[in-house]
Design a protein around this motif. Sequence first.
Motif, PDB file in Angstrom:
ATOM      1  N   SER A 167      -5.108   8.926  -1.693  1.00  0.00           N
ATOM      2  CA  SER A 167      -6.236   8.208  -1.111  1.00  0.00           C
ATOM      3  C   SER A 167      -6.983   9.115  -0.144  1.00  0.00           C
ATOM      4  O   SER A 167      -6.361   9.817   0.649  1.00  0.00           O
ATOM      5  CB  SER A 167      -5.759   6.966  -0.360  1.00  0.00           C
ATOM      6  N   ALA A 179      -9.547   8.716   2.896  1.00  0.00           N
ATOM      7  CA  ALA A 179     -10.154   7.737   3.798  1.00  0.00           C
ATOM      8  C   ALA A 179      -9.971   8.218   5.227  1.00  0.00           C
ATOM      9  O   ALA A 179      -9.033   8.965   5.518  1.00  0.00           O
ATOM     10  CB  ALA A 179      -9.512   6.365   3.619  1.00  0.00           C
ATOM     11  N   HIS A 199     -12.202   6.508  -0.961  1.00  0.00           N
ATOM     12  CA  HIS A 199     -12.717   5.365  -0.209  1.00  0.00           C
ATOM     13  C   HIS A 199     -13.917   5.716   0.677  1.00  0.00           C
ATOM     14  O   HIS A 199     -14.469   4.828   1.332  1.00  0.00           O
ATOM     15  CB  HIS A 199     -11.618   4.794   0.690  1.00  0.00           C
ATOM     16  N   TYR A 217     -15.431   3.092   2.937  1.00  0.00           N
ATOM     17  CA  TYR A 217     -16.183   2.295   1.958  1.00  0.00           C
ATOM     18  C   TYR A 217     -17.685   2.577   1.964  1.00  0.00           C
ATOM     19  O   TYR A 217     -18.436   1.891   1.284  1.00  0.00           O
ATOM     20  CB  TYR A 217     -15.960   0.789   2.152  1.00  0.00           C
ATOM     21  N   ASP A 225     -14.322   4.174  -4.263  1.00  0.00           N
ATOM     22  CA  ASP A 225     -14.321   2.889  -3.564  1.00  0.00           C
ATOM     23  C   ASP A 225     -15.320   2.892  -2.406  1.00  0.00           C
ATOM     24  O   ASP A 225     -15.287   2.007  -1.549  1.00  0.00           O
ATOM     25  CB  ASP A 225     -12.898   2.594  -3.051  1.00  0.00           C
TER      26      ASP A 225
END
Length: 237
Positions: free
Chosen positions: A158, A160, A179, A185, A213
């Motif tokens: 991931s 982020a 992300h 986001y 994402d």
Amino acid sequence: MISIGTSGWRYPEWRDGFYRGVPQRLWLSHLAAQVDTIEVNSSFYRLQPPAYYRKWAAETPTGFTFAVKGSKLVTHHKRLRHAEDALKAFLETLALGPKQGPIIWQLPPSLRFDAAVVQDFLAALPPGRHAFEPRHESFRTDAYFDLLHTHNVAHVISDAPTFPCIEAVTADFAYVRLHGHDELYISSYSDEQLDEWARKIHEWDRDTYVYFDNTMHGAAPYNALDLMARSTSPARR
């Protein structure tokens, strides 16, 4: 096989950009004509009727795949413990047929690594591809990686700003969720960042699923297409 797409597809924020001039009923088919895969997010919040999955499968091209996010009843309410009934109820809804891709189990940020709990849950999973996305730093341990390797479950890499980015490839496939590097986001990925992810995908040398994402300001589909142009996708060879 490198499959690249977005996390979800039903975003009003995309209406005046990526979906400009496209009726909402055609949003899925419009996106699926341009990317290889999409994550189903709604399955996390509530059980989706099998008819929905069949409808989505019918609206997408041959060779397309859906990743499906596992139910939060399993991950957040049960926290992987004594989740047999909730897991069975979720699995019984899936009706994607050959378009079924990995199931992703997104864990709550407060859930710490417990080897016994993770081992029991992995042992209960049915055959197929599964991916784990922990969001607590305690999962950065060889004991966790070894469990995933034993069960051929992918650790979700991931990217982020608010939870750990643990880069580990633990299965015969890799799973990536992007992300938004700077703003969760929201932020779009630069050419340099996309080049770096394309390099990593090439070095892993295995089936890889990548989902953008960063959906809130509409960057996700454009970033997906840009990464596809840098990578090798069977549908576009």
